[in-house]
Enzyme design. Sequence first.
Site, mmCIF file in Angstrom:
data_model
loop_
_atom_site.group_PDB
_atom_site.id
_atom_site.type_symbol
_atom_site.label_atom_id
_atom_site.label_comp_id
_atom_site.label_asym_id
_atom_site.label_seq_id
_atom_site.Cartn_x
_atom_site.Cartn_y
_atom_site.Cartn_z
ATOM 1 N N GLU A 181 0.826 -1.216 0.000
ATOM 2 C CA GLU A 181 0.000 0.000 0.000
ATOM 3 C C GLU A 181 0.850 1.251 0.000
ATOM 4 O OE1 GLU A 181 -2.609 -0.011 3.440
ATOM 5 O OE2 GLU A 181 -2.911 -2.158 3.138
ATOM 6 N N CYS A 213 3.768 -5.903 16.214
ATOM 7 C CA CYS A 213 3.062 -4.939 17.074
ATOM 8 C C CYS A 213 1.585 -5.353 17.179
ATOM 9 C CB CYS A 213 3.169 -3.524 16.510
ATOM 10 S SG CYS A 213 4.869 -2.948 16.459
ATOM 11 N N GLU A 246 9.018 -2.662 8.224
ATOM 12 C CA GLU A 246 9.949 -1.974 9.120
ATOM 13 C C GLU A 246 11.203 -1.617 8.314
ATOM 14 O OE1 GLU A 246 10.345 -0.659 12.248
ATOM 15 O OE2 GLU A 246 12.351 -0.306 11.473
ATOM 16 N N SER A 253 8.431 5.018 16.704
ATOM 17 C CA SER A 253 7.103 4.573 17.150
ATOM 18 C C SER A 253 7.279 4.069 18.568
ATOM 19 C CB SER A 253 6.596 3.444 16.249
ATOM 20 O OG SER A 253 6.491 3.903 14.934
ATOM 21 N N LEU A 254 7.065 4.948 19.528
ATOM 22 C CA LEU A 254 7.350 4.595 20.922
ATOM 23 C C LEU A 254 6.132 3.917 21.559
ATOM 24 C CD1 LEU A 254 9.456 4.674 23.151
ATOM 25 C CD2 LEU A 254 8.660 6.958 23.767
ATOM 26 N N HIS A 255 5.014 4.599 21.556
ATOM 27 C CA HIS A 255 3.719 4.061 21.996
ATOM 28 C C HIS A 255 3.624 3.660 23.461
ATOM 29 C CE1 HIS A 255 3.082 4.300 17.784
ATOM 30 N NE2 HIS A 255 3.401 3.069 17.447
ATOM 31 N N ASN A 281 -6.268 3.575 15.146
ATOM 32 C CA ASN A 281 -7.220 3.263 14.103
ATOM 33 C C ASN A 281 -7.510 1.767 14.287
ATOM 34 O OD1 ASN A 281 -8.598 3.102 11.734
ATOM 35 N ND2 ASN A 281 -7.104 4.322 10.608
ATOM 36 N N CYS A 314 -2.415 1.526 8.005
ATOM 37 C CA CYS A 314 -1.388 0.831 7.260
ATOM 38 C C CYS A 314 -1.553 -0.679 7.373
ATOM 39 C CB CYS A 314 -0.051 1.368 7.731
ATOM 40 S SG CYS A 314 1.043 0.385 8.613
HETATM 41 N N1 SAH Z 1 7.604 -0.249 11.148
HETATM 42 C C1 SAH Z 1 7.740 1.179 11.191
HETATM 43 C C2 SAH Z 1 7.035 1.836 10.051
HETATM 44 C C3 SAH Z 1 5.523 1.730 10.100
HETATM 45 S S1 SAH Z 1 4.969 3.305 10.438
HETATM 46 C C4 SAH Z 1 7.294 1.680 12.538
HETATM 47 O O1 SAH Z 1 6.784 0.894 13.325
HETATM 48 O O2 SAH Z 1 7.511 2.849 12.836
HETATM 49 C C5 SAH Z 1 3.350 3.107 10.846
HETATM 50 C C6 SAH Z 1 3.020 3.850 12.105
HETATM 51 O O3 SAH Z 1 1.627 3.666 12.394
HETATM 52 C C7 SAH Z 1 3.770 3.307 13.297
HETATM 53 O O4 SAH Z 1 3.993 4.326 14.229
HETATM 54 C C8 SAH Z 1 2.791 2.296 13.822
HETATM 55 O O5 SAH Z 1 3.060 1.958 15.142
HETATM 56 C C9 SAH Z 1 1.483 3.033 13.643
HETATM 57 N N2 SAH Z 1 0.323 2.176 13.552
HETATM 58 C C10 SAH Z 1 0.241 0.912 13.107
HETATM 59 N N3 SAH Z 1 -1.012 0.462 13.172
HETATM 60 C C11 SAH Z 1 -1.759 1.474 13.659
HETATM 61 C C12 SAH Z 1 -3.139 1.620 13.954
HETATM 62 N N4 SAH Z 1 -3.978 0.622 13.760
HETATM 63 N N5 SAH Z 1 -3.545 2.808 14.419
HETATM 64 C C13 SAH Z 1 -2.677 3.827 14.610
HETATM 65 N N6 SAH Z 1 -1.379 3.755 14.352
HETATM 66 C C14 SAH Z 1 -0.911 2.578 13.895
#
Ligand code: SAH
Length: 358
Positions: free
Chosen positions: A91, A115, A159, A213-215, A293, A336
């Site tokens: 995508e 994740c 990634e 992407s810390l979260h 999302n 994504c």
């Molecule tokens: N693998 C890399 C690149 C992907 S970026 C990374 O993890 O950073 C995609 C971003 O969207 C990342 O920050 C990921 O954690 C976040 N993401 C993935 N699924 C999501 C969702 N369902 N809702 C919100 N953010 C999401």
Amino acid sequence: MAVNMLGMTENEVAGICGSLSITGFRIKQIYKWVSAGKDVPGMTNLPASVRASLTEAGYGVFLPKIEKKLVSSIDGTVKYLFSLSDGELIESVVMKYEHGNTICVSCQAGCRMGCRFCASTLNGKVRDLHYSEILGQVYAAEADTGEKISNIVMMGIGEPLDNYDNTVKFLHTVNSPDGLNIGFRHISLSTCGVVSGIDRLAEEDMPITLSISLHCIDNEKRKELMPVTKKWSVDELLAACKRYFDRTGRRISFEYTLIAGENDSVKQAAELAEGLKKHLGRMPIHVNLIPLNPVKERGLGTSAREDVKRFQDTLISHGINATVRRKLGPDINASCGQLRHSAKQENEENTEKKGDTP
Ligand code: SAH
């Protein structure tokens, strides 16, 4: 076997030409077409015999094929489902901002990072994308929209630091003045926290923006949400961020997806703010909050609007700059990996149905 020339350097093109006895100014002409993303039949200033030699030897300039295209009627965001030469699906999203068009590209078919909230990782990783396939998304989107892309974010499926060499080659190629000529400062790369890759990237001398992407800043909780934490702890990740900043002088942006009841409490916001300050010292810190999302299969919910606001206010009251990401293309809402996942499921269902018929 078909060989994609997209993204090749002039030397590489000259090598191919040499092997086919194509000489002189033709080499430069071919290189120009390759850099423009034009396939051999469209290389109109070449004699038919030269085009035939290239094609017969399997050389071409191949872009991913558009399988599906969704356009937001609200803000014009375009989401593409592309297929690659082996049928794998990826995508890309094109977002229109006042300062230009931004594309979000994929770098792997699937993802192995696991994740818990993300759709890209549901069926694991199938394969890495070749750099020409990452680049192809930008060319294909420009060709389809008829508009120049000025910014790139590597935030699609996959990634980037788990496909390091193709990612770096892609970044150099997309930056090349002969090709798309997109400045490093207009490119962001997002990682879930592959520390070895962050350290390598710091040595590349590419002033791109790094996003983490810390979260979650609590190590045990982050292990649950993001298994990569079992390999590199939060402490190791933030130490790598500090080294990256010290080495490159480039600030890092932190992404924080808010998931109801998992990582969105006031206490977690305060711990995030204090933890970042403790690890990063004088480095300017920016946290980008993204309401989840929801992905059906994941069973996780998005934080309520009041909770997002409370989280943001708490960060700000602790001296951390925090914004909430604007949602683009809300009517084609698909995070994504979701389009790829649903297309794969449809394919499987169709295959099963076909199998059922006597
Ligand atoms: N693998 C890399 C690149 C992907 S970026 C990374 O993890 O950073 C995609 C971003 O969207 C990342 O920050 C990921 O954690 C976040 N993401 C993935 N699924 C999501 C969702 N369902 N809702 C919100 N953010 C999401």
